[in-house]
Design a protein around this motif. Structure first.
Motif, PDB file in Angstrom:
ATOM      1  N   SER A  63      -2.719   4.323   0.497  1.00 44.94           N
ATOM      2  CA  SER A  63      -1.706   3.420  -0.055  1.00 44.94           C
ATOM      3  C   SER A  63      -0.832   2.832   1.051  1.00 44.94           C
ATOM      4  CB  SER A  63      -0.823   4.176  -1.062  1.00 44.94           C
ATOM      5  OG  SER A  63      -1.532   4.522  -2.222  1.00 44.94           O
ATOM      6  N   ARG A  66      -2.481   0.036   2.838  1.00 45.58           N
ATOM      7  CA  ARG A  66      -2.595  -1.231   2.108  1.00 45.58           C
ATOM      8  C   ARG A  66      -1.405  -2.156   2.353  1.00 45.58           C
ATOM      9  NH1 ARG A  66      -6.894  -0.045  -1.133  1.00 45.58           N
ATOM     10  NH2 ARG A  66      -7.040   2.096  -1.901  1.00 45.58           N
ATOM     11  N   ILE A  67      -0.238  -1.591   2.711  1.00 45.22           N
ATOM     12  CA  ILE A  67       0.951  -2.430   2.882  1.00 45.22           C
ATOM     13  C   ILE A  67       1.543  -2.330   4.287  1.00 45.22           C
ATOM     14  CG2 ILE A  67       1.476  -2.217   0.424  1.00 45.22           C
ATOM     15  CD1 ILE A  67       3.856  -0.399   1.250  1.00 45.22           C
ATOM     16  N   SER A  75       6.606   1.437   5.222  1.00 42.46           N
ATOM     17  CA  SER A  75       5.497   1.500   4.258  1.00 42.46           C
ATOM     18  C   SER A  75       5.481   2.818   3.494  1.00 42.46           C
ATOM     19  CB  SER A  75       4.157   1.269   4.964  1.00 42.46           C
ATOM     20  OG  SER A  75       3.939   2.222   5.986  1.00 42.46           O
ATOM     21  N   SER A 170       4.122  -7.138  -2.493  1.00 43.42           N
ATOM     22  CA  SER A 170       3.018  -6.289  -2.054  1.00 43.42           C
ATOM     23  C   SER A 170       2.530  -5.407  -3.195  1.00 43.42           C
ATOM     24  CB  SER A 170       3.459  -5.416  -0.878  1.00 43.42           C
ATOM     25  OG  SER A 170       3.826  -6.205   0.241  1.00 43.42           O
ATOM     26  N   ASP A 173       0.424  -7.609  -5.405  1.00 48.26           N
ATOM     27  CA  ASP A 173      -0.845  -7.966  -4.765  1.00 48.26           C
ATOM     28  C   ASP A 173      -1.835  -6.803  -4.762  1.00 48.26           C
ATOM     29  OD1 ASP A 173       0.228 -10.443  -4.239  1.00 48.26           O
ATOM     30  OD2 ASP A 173       0.645 -10.041  -2.118  1.00 48.26           O
ATOM     31  N   GLN A 174      -1.308  -5.579  -4.618  1.00 49.16           N
ATOM     32  CA  GLN A 174      -2.172  -4.400  -4.478  1.00 49.16           C
ATOM     33  C   GLN A 174      -2.074  -3.475  -5.697  1.00 49.16           C
ATOM     34  OE1 GLN A 174      -4.196  -3.693  -1.931  1.00 49.16           O
ATOM     35  NE2 GLN A 174      -3.647  -5.422  -0.636  1.00 49.16           N
ATOM     36  N   TYR A 175      -1.658  -4.032  -6.822  1.00 52.01           N
ATOM     37  CA  TYR A 175      -1.274  -3.184  -7.956  1.00 52.01           C
ATOM     38  C   TYR A 175      -2.405  -2.260  -8.405  1.00 52.01           C
ATOM     39  CZ  TYR A 175       1.420  -1.837 -12.070  1.00 52.01           C
ATOM     40  OH  TYR A 175       2.125  -1.127 -13.003  1.00 52.01           O
ATOM     41  N   ALA A 177      -5.196  -1.269  -6.898  1.00 56.21           N
ATOM     42  CA  ALA A 177      -5.602  -0.293  -5.885  1.00 56.21           C
ATOM     43  C   ALA A 177      -4.557   0.807  -5.736  1.00 56.21           C
ATOM     44  CB  ALA A 177      -5.838  -0.992  -4.549  1.00 56.21           C
ATOM     45  N   LEU A 178      -3.279   0.444  -5.726  1.00 56.78           N
ATOM     46  CA  LEU A 178      -2.220   1.447  -5.594  1.00 56.78           C
ATOM     47  C   LEU A 178      -2.165   2.353  -6.821  1.00 56.78           C
ATOM     48  CD1 LEU A 178       0.578  -0.795  -4.038  1.00 56.78           C
ATOM     49  CD2 LEU A 178      -0.678   1.038  -2.881  1.00 56.78           C
ATOM     50  N   ASP A 181      -4.902   4.812  -6.399  1.00 53.82           N
ATOM     51  CA  ASP A 181      -4.507   5.832  -5.413  1.00 53.82           C
ATOM     52  C   ASP A 181      -3.616   6.878  -6.071  1.00 53.82           C
ATOM     53  OD1 ASP A 181      -5.833   4.415  -3.420  1.00 53.82           O
ATOM     54  OD2 ASP A 181      -4.005   3.512  -2.608  1.00 53.82           O
TER      55      ASP A 181
END
Length: 201
Positions: A63, A66-67, A75, A170, A173-175, A177-178, A181
């Protein structure tokens, strides 16, 4: 992890709930525990143990990765907060009591047991209750408000302009995938807490 997750992983006692937040609310409290109520001390030690587990966990590291390009040294702190968002959203998967009822219980416990807190912790907890920090993680807008408050605290500490609220972009954008995780990480964090507690690390 952030406040809500630490409270979830605490024992259901006033001392454990208070201790679960102590290292994050009072600088240096995670290292200096002398003079605390034994349950508060145990809660603070558990907090430390959870943080070590979290920082080393592959899903948490993924995670952060990713950011990290956008947010650098912040991060890890941001993922802590994002994970409280996913815990809020997924709350019914992990707890039989609705989130608003749990939050109200925590606030009531804090109000009923101020003498268990170090003096420096009390005004911060009062602000937490007054501004309802624990409910704010459930929505992206609430998360942005949380990050604005955090930005102010970091600006005071580092004496420079810091804007963490833009990190909600962020998150958006990565919702997925996060969220995935977190779904891997959190059941393992629960299992880790249930293991016998050895010496602090």
């Amino acid at each position: 992890m952030n406040f809500l997750a630490h409270l979830y992983l605490a024992d259901d006692t006033p001392g454990s709930l208070i201790g679960s937040l102590l290292p994050d609310l009072v600088r240096g409290a995670g290292r200096t525990l002398d003079g605390l109520d034994p349950e508060v001390e145990a809660g603070a030690l558990r907090h430390r143990r959870i943080d070590v587990f979290t920082d080393r966990h592959p899903a948490f590291q993924a995670s952060r990765g990713r950011i990290r390009g956008r947010h650098g040294i912040f991060s890890g702190i941001l993922i802590d907060v994002f994970y409280d968002h996913f815990l809020s959203v997924r709350w019914a998967e992990y707890h039989s009591e609705p989130l608003p009822a749990f939050v109200a219980y925590v606030y009531r416990t804090f109000a009923d047991h101020p003498t268990l807190m170090p003096r420096a912790m009390r005004p911060i907890v009062e602000r937490m209750v007054e501004q309802d920090w624990l409910s704010s993680y459930a929505s992206v807008d609430g998360l942005a408000l949380t990050l604005r408050r955090m930005s102010h605290r970091f600006e005071v500490r580092f004496e420079r302009r810091i804007d963490l609220a833009t990190a909600v972009d962020s998150l958006r954008d990565q919702y997925t995938a996060l969220d995935q995780d977190f779904a891997v990480f959190f059941p393992q964090a629960i299992a880790h807490v249930r293991l016998p507690e050895g010496p602090s690390q």
